[in-house]
Design a protein around this motif. Structure first.
Motif, PDB file in Angstrom:
ATOM      1  N   LYS A   1       0.839  -1.192   0.000  1.00 46.30           N
ATOM      2  CA  LYS A   1       0.000   0.000   0.000  1.00 46.30           C
ATOM      3  C   LYS A   1       0.873   1.240   0.000  1.00 46.30           C
ATOM      4  O   LYS A   1       2.064   1.190   0.260  1.00 46.30           O
ATOM      5  CB  LYS A   1      -0.896  -0.019   1.227  1.00 46.30           C
ATOM      6  CG  LYS A   1      -1.745  -1.261   1.331  1.00 46.30           C
ATOM      7  CD  LYS A   1      -3.167  -0.874   1.466  1.00 46.30           C
ATOM      8  CE  LYS A   1      -3.982  -2.124   1.704  1.00 46.30           C
ATOM      9  NZ  LYS A   1      -4.954  -2.352   0.719  1.00 46.30           N
ATOM     10  N   ALA A   2       0.247   2.388  -0.277  1.00 43.09           N
ATOM     11  CA  ALA A   2       0.983   3.649  -0.387  1.00 43.09           C
ATOM     12  C   ALA A   2       1.643   4.039   0.926  1.00 43.09           C
ATOM     13  O   ALA A   2       2.773   4.521   0.945  1.00 43.09           O
ATOM     14  CB  ALA A   2       0.049   4.755  -0.861  1.00 43.09           C
ATOM     15  N   PHE A   3       0.953   3.832   2.068  1.00 44.63           N
ATOM     16  CA  PHE A   3       1.557   4.219   3.341  1.00 44.63           C
ATOM     17  C   PHE A   3       2.781   3.375   3.659  1.00 44.63           C
ATOM     18  O   PHE A   3       3.716   3.843   4.296  1.00 44.63           O
ATOM     19  CB  PHE A   3       0.538   4.181   4.483  1.00 44.63           C
ATOM     20  CG  PHE A   3       0.083   2.805   4.871  1.00 44.63           C
ATOM     21  CD1 PHE A   3       0.777   2.073   5.811  1.00 44.63           C
ATOM     22  CD2 PHE A   3      -1.049   2.253   4.316  1.00 44.63           C
ATOM     23  CE1 PHE A   3       0.363   0.807   6.171  1.00 44.63           C
ATOM     24  CE2 PHE A   3      -1.478   0.999   4.673  1.00 44.63           C
ATOM     25  CZ  PHE A   3      -0.761   0.267   5.607  1.00 44.63           C
ATOM     26  N   SER A   4       2.794   2.122   3.188  1.00 43.88           N
ATOM     27  CA  SER A   4       3.973   1.282   3.380  1.00 43.88           C
ATOM     28  C   SER A   4       5.149   1.818   2.573  1.00 43.88           C
ATOM     29  O   SER A   4       6.288   1.816   3.038  1.00 43.88           O
ATOM     30  CB  SER A   4       3.690  -0.151   2.942  1.00 43.88           C
ATOM     31  OG  SER A   4       2.687  -0.725   3.720  1.00 43.88           O
ATOM     32  N   MET A   5       4.860   2.280   1.375  1.00 46.53           N
ATOM     33  CA  MET A   5       5.914   2.834   0.526  1.00 46.53           C
ATOM     34  C   MET A   5       6.471   4.126   1.106  1.00 46.53           C
ATOM     35  O   MET A   5       7.683   4.342   1.105  1.00 46.53           O
ATOM     36  CB  MET A   5       5.379   3.081  -0.879  1.00 46.53           C
ATOM     37  CG  MET A   5       5.054   1.847  -1.640  1.00 46.53           C
ATOM     38  SD  MET A   5       4.487   2.285  -3.272  1.00 46.53           S
ATOM     39  CE  MET A   5       4.214   0.691  -3.960  1.00 46.53           C
ATOM     40  N   VAL A   6       5.590   4.989   1.610  1.00 47.98           N
ATOM     41  CA  VAL A   6       6.040   6.260   2.195  1.00 47.98           C
ATOM     42  C   VAL A   6       6.885   5.998   3.433  1.00 47.98           C
ATOM     43  O   VAL A   6       7.948   6.591   3.620  1.00 47.98           O
ATOM     44  CB  VAL A   6       4.835   7.173   2.509  1.00 47.98           C
ATOM     45  CG1 VAL A   6       5.259   8.383   3.306  1.00 47.98           C
ATOM     46  CG2 VAL A   6       4.146   7.598   1.230  1.00 47.98           C
TER      47      VAL A   6
ATOM     48  N   ASP B   1       8.543   3.317   4.154  1.00 51.07           N
ATOM     49  CA  ASP B   1       9.793   2.694   3.722  1.00 51.07           C
ATOM     50  C   ASP B   1      10.754   3.744   3.176  1.00 51.07           C
ATOM     51  O   ASP B   1      11.938   3.734   3.486  1.00 51.07           O
ATOM     52  CB  ASP B   1       9.491   1.637   2.666  1.00 51.07           C
ATOM     53  CG  ASP B   1      10.675   0.741   2.363  1.00 51.07           C
ATOM     54  OD1 ASP B   1      11.667   0.778   3.109  1.00 51.07           O
ATOM     55  OD2 ASP B   1      10.606  -0.011   1.379  1.00 51.07           O
TER      56      ASP B   1
ATOM     57  N   CYS C   1      11.969  -3.994  -3.208  1.00 51.38           N
ATOM     58  CA  CYS C   1      11.046  -3.015  -3.784  1.00 51.38           C
ATOM     59  C   CYS C   1      10.504  -2.107  -2.687  1.00 51.38           C
ATOM     60  O   CYS C   1      10.487  -2.461  -1.515  1.00 51.38           O
ATOM     61  CB  CYS C   1       9.914  -3.712  -4.537  1.00 51.38           C
ATOM     62  SG  CYS C   1       8.692  -4.528  -3.515  1.00 51.38           S
TER      63      CYS C   1
ATOM     64  N   GLY D   1       8.415  -0.565  -0.123  1.00 53.97           N
ATOM     65  CA  GLY D   1       7.279  -0.999   0.666  1.00 53.97           C
ATOM     66  C   GLY D   1       7.179  -2.492   0.859  1.00 53.97           C
ATOM     67  O   GLY D   1       6.364  -2.958   1.642  1.00 53.97           O
TER      68      GLY D   1
END
Length: 112
Positions: A43-48, A50, A101, A103
């Motif tokens: 998800k986007a919050f995981s990417m942010v 990370d 990758c 997140g």
């Protein structure tokens, strides 16, 4: 910055970082059936999180590990485990920082 503000900032950051696993969700897998697309889909919050927290810490761990590897090199050479020391101190944090990758929880690069 005075001592009180520094201590408060460190405590606030530590408390926030310790609360992250409690707020984490299970990463959904793509169930299309195509093996190419069955990798993690964070998800986007995981990417942010990370990008902002994990990657700088892992890059710092890689740099510090490289320094520690150079310092421990005479002892590793005497013990005959230069490869293991290099892998543990430099390669593993570097692989997580640069190959995984954004997140994702597991590295996509599995070659040793």
């Amino acid at each position: 910055m005075n001592l009180f503000r520094s201590t408060a900032a460190v405590l606030a950051l530590t408390t926030g970082l310790l609360a992250l696993p409690a707020q984490a969700e299970v990463v959904q897998q793509n169930t299309s059936g195509d093996p190419l697309y069955t990798a993690e889909a964070p998800k986007a919050f995981s990417m942010v999180g990370d990008l902002i927290i994990a990657r700088p810490l892992l890059i710092g761990a890689t740099i510090i590990g490289a320094g520690l590897f150079v310092v421990s090199l005479p002892f590793s050479a005497a013990g005959g485990n230069i490869g293991e020391a290099g892998k543990a101190l430099v390669v593993e944090p570097g692989k997580e920082a640069f190959v995984r990758c954004l997140g994702c929880t597991m590295s996509g690069y599995n070659r040793d």
